[in-house]
Design a protein around this motif. Sequence first.
Motif, PDB file in Angstrom:
ATOM      1  N   THR A 100      22.511  32.559  24.078  1.00  0.00           N
ATOM      2  CA  THR A 100      21.414  32.298  23.541  1.00  0.00           C
ATOM      3  C   THR A 100      20.922  31.061  24.059  1.00  0.00           C
ATOM      4  OG1 THR A 100      21.890  33.599  21.427  1.00  0.00           O
ATOM      5  CG2 THR A 100      19.810  32.094  21.296  1.00  0.00           C
ATOM      6  N   ALA A 129      19.085  24.655  16.199  1.00  0.00           N
ATOM      7  CA  ALA A 129      18.521  24.826  14.954  1.00  0.00           C
ATOM      8  C   ALA A 129      18.010  26.054  14.559  1.00  0.00           C
ATOM      9  CB  ALA A 129      17.345  23.829  14.607  1.00  0.00           C
ATOM     10  N   ARG A 130      17.689  27.237  15.672  1.00  0.00           N
ATOM     11  CA  ARG A 130      17.109  28.179  15.350  1.00  0.00           C
ATOM     12  C   ARG A 130      18.249  29.441  15.614  1.00  0.00           C
ATOM     13  NH1 ARG A 130      12.907  26.705  19.685  1.00  0.00           N
ATOM     14  NH2 ARG A 130      11.115  25.509  18.313  1.00  0.00           N
ATOM     15  N   HIS A 167      17.649  30.462  26.896  1.00  0.00           N
ATOM     16  CA  HIS A 167      16.192  29.665  26.263  1.00  0.00           C
ATOM     17  C   HIS A 167      16.235  28.220  27.148  1.00  0.00           C
ATOM     18  CE1 HIS A 167      14.819  32.283  23.544  1.00  0.00           C
ATOM     19  NE2 HIS A 167      16.000  32.208  22.764  1.00  0.00           N
ATOM     20  N   GLN A 226      25.294  28.309  14.290  1.00  0.00           N
ATOM     21  CA  GLN A 226      25.152  27.329  14.341  1.00  0.00           C
ATOM     22  C   GLN A 226      26.478  26.278  13.792  1.00  0.00           C
ATOM     23  OE1 GLN A 226      21.625  23.971  12.564  1.00  0.00           O
ATOM     24  NE2 GLN A 226      21.332  26.267  12.626  1.00  0.00           N
ATOM     25  N   ARG A 249      13.151  24.756   3.293  1.00  0.00           N
ATOM     26  CA  ARG A 249      12.132  26.126   3.960  1.00  0.00           C
ATOM     27  C   ARG A 249      11.550  26.813   2.891  1.00  0.00           C
ATOM     28  NH1 ARG A 249      16.410  28.440   8.256  1.00  0.00           N
ATOM     29  NH2 ARG A 249      16.223  26.845   9.912  1.00  0.00           N
ATOM     30  N   ASP A 292      16.673  21.731  19.129  1.00  0.00           N
ATOM     31  CA  ASP A 292      15.282  22.827  18.579  1.00  0.00           C
ATOM     32  C   ASP A 292      15.879  24.077  18.671  1.00  0.00           C
ATOM     33  OD1 ASP A 292      14.058  20.483  17.935  1.00  0.00           O
ATOM     34  OD2 ASP A 292      12.749  20.965  19.780  1.00  0.00           O
ATOM     35  N   HIS A 293      16.710  24.382  19.878  1.00  0.00           N
ATOM     36  CA  HIS A 293      17.002  25.718  20.044  1.00  0.00           C
ATOM     37  C   HIS A 293      18.521  26.191  19.156  1.00  0.00           C
ATOM     38  CE1 HIS A 293      14.360  27.569  22.652  1.00  0.00           C
ATOM     39  NE2 HIS A 293      14.216  26.495  23.276  1.00  0.00           N
TER      40      HIS A 293
END
Length: 209
Positions: free
Chosen positions: A197, A153-154, A201, A160, A107, A150-151
């Motif tokens: 979470t 990973a956030r 989503h 995680q 990142r 994807d969620h």
Amino acid sequence: MCSLPLSAVPEPQAARPAVAAAEAELLAQLQQGSEAAFRTLVERYQNRVYRTVLALLRSAEEAEDVAQEVFVEVYQTIGRFRGDAALSTWLYRLATSRALKHRRRARAKKRFAYFTSLLGFDNHVLHELPDHAHPQARLEGKQQLQLLLDHIARLPDQQQVAFTLRHEQELSYEEIAAVLQTTVPAVESLLFRARQTLRKHLQPSFRHV
């Protein structure tokens, strides 16, 4: 399996004494510098280490590199391992730690590339986006699974890792607590917040959540 379950999974049975004794014997041989013992360790745990790293990085090439780094670190530091945790716990701890460090470095490189491109520098810092393909994505429900991944990973790092170890590796709450060096209630809280979470989503897409 077309999706990762968000509900609680029954706890697996505790490791049998024979398994613990075999691990202790393997550790003793490793600390004596046995090459055969190291090969046994790799054969026994390489798939679990790789899958754990892959679940966090979602790039087969990067996961392979990081998994190799994990075993290199084991080889170099096994003599200093005090045995204050199970050998498997230590490997999961190394795998998740190295995967998260790798992701943070990636990142940082992307941010640097973005800013240098904005400034108009003519360089080759830009990197291709990571391959987010996941082995499970070949199964039915590919789009829903990709959305879930994807969620995941956030999620915050600790959530995680806890979610990955629980639903990818099916570790018990006690084993996850050992990997994260925290308590079982803390693990329960991490998993609860992660599931909340994800439900928030994904509710429109995942009717069964």
